[in-house]
Design a protein around this motif. Structure first.
Motif, short mmCIF file in Angstrom:
data_model
loop_
_atom_site.label_atom_id
_atom_site.label_comp_id
_atom_site.label_asym_id
_atom_site.label_seq_id
_atom_site.Cartn_x
_atom_site.Cartn_y
_atom_site.Cartn_z
N ALA A 1 0.82 -1.21 0.00
CA ALA A 1 0.00 0.00 0.00
C ALA A 1 0.86 1.27 0.00
O ALA A 1 0.52 2.25 -0.66
CB ALA A 1 -0.92 0.00 1.22
N TYR B 1 -14.04 0.90 6.73
CA TYR B 1 -12.99 0.24 5.96
C TYR B 1 -13.23 -1.26 5.93
O TYR B 1 -13.41 -1.86 4.87
CB TYR B 1 -11.64 0.56 6.62
CG TYR B 1 -10.42 0.21 5.81
CD1 TYR B 1 -10.21 0.76 4.55
CD2 TYR B 1 -9.45 -0.64 6.34
CE1 TYR B 1 -9.06 0.46 3.83
CE2 TYR B 1 -8.30 -0.94 5.62
CZ TYR B 1 -8.12 -0.39 4.37
OH TYR B 1 -6.98 -0.69 3.65
N TYR C 1 -15.60 -3.67 3.11
CA TYR C 1 -14.79 -4.71 2.47
C TYR C 1 -15.42 -6.09 2.67
O TYR C 1 -15.57 -6.87 1.72
CB TYR C 1 -13.38 -4.70 3.04
CG TYR C 1 -12.57 -5.90 2.58
CD1 TYR C 1 -12.09 -5.97 1.28
CD2 TYR C 1 -12.31 -6.96 3.45
CE1 TYR C 1 -11.36 -7.09 0.84
CE2 TYR C 1 -11.59 -8.07 3.02
CZ TYR C 1 -11.13 -8.13 1.72
OH TYR C 1 -10.42 -9.23 1.30
N GLY D 1 -11.57 1.29 0.54
CA GLY D 1 -10.59 2.34 0.78
C GLY D 1 -11.07 3.70 0.35
O GLY D 1 -10.85 4.71 1.04
N TRP E 1 -11.44 6.59 3.18
CA TRP E 1 -10.61 7.79 3.09
C TRP E 1 -11.42 9.02 2.71
O TRP E 1 -11.14 10.13 3.16
CB TRP E 1 -9.47 7.57 2.11
CG TRP E 1 -8.32 6.88 2.74
CD1 TRP E 1 -7.91 5.59 2.55
CD2 TRP E 1 -7.41 7.43 3.70
NE1 TRP E 1 -6.82 5.30 3.33
CE2 TRP E 1 -6.49 6.41 4.04
CE3 TRP E 1 -7.29 8.69 4.29
CZ2 TRP E 1 -5.47 6.62 4.96
CZ3 TRP E 1 -6.27 8.89 5.21
CH2 TRP E 1 -5.37 7.86 5.53
N GLY F 1 -7.28 6.36 -2.14
CA GLY F 1 -7.78 5.28 -1.30
C GLY F 1 -8.03 3.99 -2.06
O GLY F 1 -7.86 2.90 -1.50
N SER G 1 -5.68 0.84 -0.98
CA SER G 1 -6.38 -0.19 -0.21
C SER G 1 -6.54 -1.48 -1.01
O SER G 1 -6.53 -2.57 -0.43
CB SER G 1 -7.75 0.33 0.22
OG SER G 1 -7.61 1.45 1.07
#
Length: 308
Positions: A19, A193, A197, A225, A229, A282, A286
């Motif tokens: 990342a 986050y 996901y 992400g 973000w 992001g 991510s």
């Protein structure tokens, strides 16, 4: 602690390193925009950095986060996964039971709280190194406020010198400047986050598949992400300003004072400065993080099964 639980920390380290490599150039642009040095727009910031510092300017301060953020993500992913398993074991009697949304939220908040302990100093040093490109005169700072020992061009010679200078001048508390804002950013931020996901992976993955495909991991991680973000931007602005503060002089007395001064001087829009960069950054950052985490975790577990 079993090897399975330790695997999450190792896989988090791999994902974190990936990342940093993917996201650091845009992170540099984001930090400069949020600190408020008159770049005006994202495009102007990119062009100014490139014109004055070349491509290397976008990777300024990367060596420290490349090592430390990998450790930071190792802790975040390791804590999140282990707390999630503990909750499942306590609630359902099976650590592998699929977690409910409340389980994910609780594990995310614990991970976000733990993240500040390591992530605060890491972010501080990274931002200090990213922001020390302007001579004092160009930054419109009064020389009489310049801290003793700072050079006219730069305050720090590198990560080690940066940490030493902060400890010498501000003490251990100086390494945690902006941590309150970081806590307010990361606790809800990690909820937005890990939950998206997990939910997106469940939606994308066909029922007959035991685990999500690399593409599903990449896509779900990227979207998560961008969401996390993007929504964290207002408090990220405050955190960045507090951490950049103190390179040459101290401007803010704390989170509330930073919010008040920023709003008074630049209006409400200041808290959305860097929103586009944060959201765009992001996704690839991510996506790389979750992909690196999942693939390395699978490899570690397959290796453990071959060598019991």
């Amino acid at each position: 602690m079993s090897s399975l639980q330790l695997d999450d920390f190792v896989a988090g380290w791999v994902g974190g390193a990936g990342a940093v490599i993917v996201g650091h150039p845009l992170d540099t642009v984001k930090a400069r925009l949020q600190a408020g040095h008159g770049y005006g727009s994202t495009v102007n910031c990119v062009l100014t950095v490139y014109r004055n510092e070349g491509v290397a300017g976008f990777f300024k301060g990367m060596s420290f986060p490349l090592v430390s953020i990998a450790v930071y993500n190792s802790v975040v992913f390791g804590v999140f996964s282990n707390i999630q398993r503990l909750i499942s074991q306590h609630r359902y009697g099976n650590s592998n039971h699929p977690p409910a949304l409340i389980d994910l939220a609780l594990a995310s908040m614990v991970a976000g709280t733990f993240s500040v302990g390591i992530g605060g100093p890491v972010d501080l040093v990274k931002i200090r190194l990213q922001m020390q490109t302007q001579p004092l005169v160009e930054a419109n700072l009064d020389l009489k406020h310049r801290a003793t020992g700072f050079s006219v061009q730069t305050a720090y010679r590198g990560p080690v010198h940066c940490v030493g200078t902060i400890l010498r001048q501000e003490g251990l508390a100086g390494l945690y400047r902006g941590s309150s804002a970081m806590l307010l950013r990361d606790v809800p931020g990690y909820c937005l986050y890990f939950i998206p996901y997990t939910v997106l992976c469940g939606w994308i993955t066909p029922e007959e598949c035991l685990s999500p495909s690399p593409f599903s991991v990449w896509l779900a991680g990227g979207i998560a992400g961008a969401i996390s973000w993007g929504t964290a931007t207002p408090m990220d602005v405050v955190k960045s300003r507090l951490q950049a503060d103190g390179i040459y002089l101290n401007k803010y007395r704390g989170v509330i004072d930073c919010i008040s001064q920023s709003y008074h001087n630049e209006g409400l829009k200041v808290f959305f400065r860097g929103l586009a960069v944060n959201t765009v950054r992001g996704f690839p950052m991510s996506a790389a993080m979750f992909l690196g985490y999942e693939l390395s975790l699978r490899a570690l577990r397959e290796q453990a099964e071959k060598n019991p």
